[in-house]
Design a protein around this motif. Structure first.
Motif, PDB file in Angstrom:
ATOM      1  N   VAL A 163      23.993 -16.603   2.633  1.00 39.65           N
ATOM      2  CA  VAL A 163      22.323 -16.864   2.199  1.00 39.65           C
ATOM      3  C   VAL A 163      22.008 -18.095   2.220  1.00 39.65           C
ATOM      4  CG1 VAL A 163      20.701 -15.488   0.753  1.00 39.65           C
ATOM      5  CG2 VAL A 163      22.927 -14.899   0.516  1.00 39.65           C
TER       6      VAL A 163
ATOM      7  N   SER B 217      18.861 -16.376   4.455  1.00 45.16           N
ATOM      8  CA  SER B 217      17.780 -16.419   3.790  1.00 45.16           C
ATOM      9  C   SER B 217      16.578 -15.827   4.463  1.00 45.16           C
ATOM     10  CB  SER B 217      17.356 -17.708   3.155  1.00 45.16           C
ATOM     11  OG  SER B 217      16.948 -18.704   4.221  1.00 45.16           O
TER      12      SER B 217
ATOM     13  N   GLN C 178      16.264 -23.439   4.368  1.00 44.99           N
ATOM     14  CA  GLN C 178      16.698 -22.307   3.679  1.00 44.99           C
ATOM     15  C   GLN C 178      15.385 -21.789   2.652  1.00 44.99           C
ATOM     16  OE1 GLN C 178      20.545 -22.732   1.855  1.00 44.99           O
ATOM     17  NE2 GLN C 178      21.343 -23.794   3.391  1.00 44.99           N
TER      18      GLN C 178
ATOM     19  N   LEU D 277      14.184 -19.255   1.571  1.00 44.15           N
ATOM     20  CA  LEU D 277      14.188 -18.332   0.585  1.00 44.15           C
ATOM     21  C   LEU D 277      14.032 -18.944  -1.007  1.00 44.15           C
ATOM     22  CD1 LEU D 277      14.326 -15.325  -0.159  1.00 44.15           C
ATOM     23  CD2 LEU D 277      16.833 -15.699   0.050  1.00 44.15           C
ATOM     24  N   TYR D 278      14.292 -20.420  -1.059  1.00 47.12           N
ATOM     25  CA  TYR D 278      14.594 -21.171  -2.345  1.00 47.12           C
ATOM     26  C   TYR D 278      13.382 -21.969  -2.394  1.00 47.12           C
ATOM     27  CZ  TYR D 278      19.308 -19.183  -1.246  1.00 47.12           C
ATOM     28  OH  TYR D 278      20.305 -18.308  -1.027  1.00 47.12           O
TER      29      TYR D 278
ATOM     30  N   LYS E 259      23.066 -19.360  -5.532  1.00 50.30           N
ATOM     31  CA  LYS E 259      22.009 -18.911  -4.281  1.00 50.30           C
ATOM     32  C   LYS E 259      21.650 -17.609  -4.323  1.00 50.30           C
ATOM     33  CE  LYS E 259      23.015 -22.333  -0.636  1.00 50.30           C
ATOM     34  NZ  LYS E 259      22.996 -22.578   0.741  1.00 50.30           N
TER      35      LYS E 259
ATOM     36  N   ALA F  86      18.301 -15.696  -4.873  1.00 49.97           N
ATOM     37  CA  ALA F  86      17.814 -14.890  -3.683  1.00 49.97           C
ATOM     38  C   ALA F  86      17.319 -13.744  -4.259  1.00 49.97           C
ATOM     39  CB  ALA F  86      18.908 -14.787  -2.646  1.00 49.97           C
TER      40      ALA F  86
END
Length: 240
Positions: free
Chosen positions: A34, A39, A69, A71-72, A81, A85
């Motif tokens: 991920v 992500s 990335q 998603l973060y 993560k 996520a």
């Protein structure tokens, strides 16, 4: 099927419709890794209404991840993560069931999935995932990106054809990493988006992307599509 309005823009597509949307809702996708690829892929799969997402990753969010990335967030630094996520995916679409895994028992995870997305960043994981997909006859969507280059391949032994090891035999070669060679964020995002697209097409039975390697040069914006042949001597899928 609940919440028609949420998915109305894809339900109106004649290739999908209500039945296709229900098929997605009844499906499980496994995303292995991920990071930059995973992500983005996970976000699009959740947005599309996949009923169940299994996320596999043992890493924690690092400051260097945030460049690509997406998603973060800054306040996720140091967190698992997969935990971070799941929180973001639930905020996007609470209807999607998200399951987390931090082991490498790929056979068990793959057995539960209808499609597998390999978004990992190392060859040992890719080879292990491929072998488990071959054994379980599960379709595999493989992606990779580094510098300004990306690639995508779909392997589906249910229709015959090659596996990942036919394309990249496990010869123990050293692999460049993003830490050493660098990577531009949108390159990773592009490949991750296409992995999600390929997975959705597999689940919906749209087109046939299997047995082709697609490579992309982001600097020239050029794509190449190459046919992959099965290797009869492949140690993973070849006829013994």
């Amino acid at each position: 099927m609940s919440n028609f309005a949420r998915y109305s823009r894809q339900i109106v597509l004649r290739e999908i419709g209500v039945n296709g949307q229900q098929l997605l809702q009844d499906s499980t996708a496994l995303v292995i890794g991920v990071g930059g690829l995973g992500s983005v892929a996970a976000l699009y799969l959740a947005g599309a209404g996949i009923g169940r997402l299994i996320l596999a990753d043992r890493d924690r969010v690092d400051l260097t991840n945030l460049q690509r990335q997406i998603l973060y967030r800054q306040n996720d630094l140091g967190r698992s993560k997969t935990e971070a996520a799941r929180e973001q995916l639930a905020a996007l679409n609470p209807q999607v069931e998200v399951e987390l895994r931090d082991d490498t028992n790929w056979s068990e995870a793959i057995a539960q999935a209808d499609v597998v997305l390999d978004c990992s960043d190392n060859f040992p994981t890719r080879f292990a995932v491929n072998a488990a997909c071959v054994a379980a006859r599960k379709p595999l969507v493989s992606g990779a990106a580094i510098r300004f280059e990306g690639q995508l391949a779909v392997f589906d032994l249910r229709r015959g054809g090659p596996c990942y090891a036919c394309l990249y035999p496990d010869a123990g070669e050293a692999q460049e990493t993003c830490e050493e060679a660098g990577v531009l964020g949108p390159v990773v995002g592009t490949i991750g988006s296409l992995q999600a697209l390929a997975a959705l097409k597999l689940l919906l039975g749209l087109g046939d992307d299997a047995a082709h390697l697609m490579t992309w040069d982001a600097l020239s914006m050029r794509w190449r599509r190459l046919k992959i042949s099965a290797d009869t001597q492949c140690v993973v899928c070849g006829k013994k």
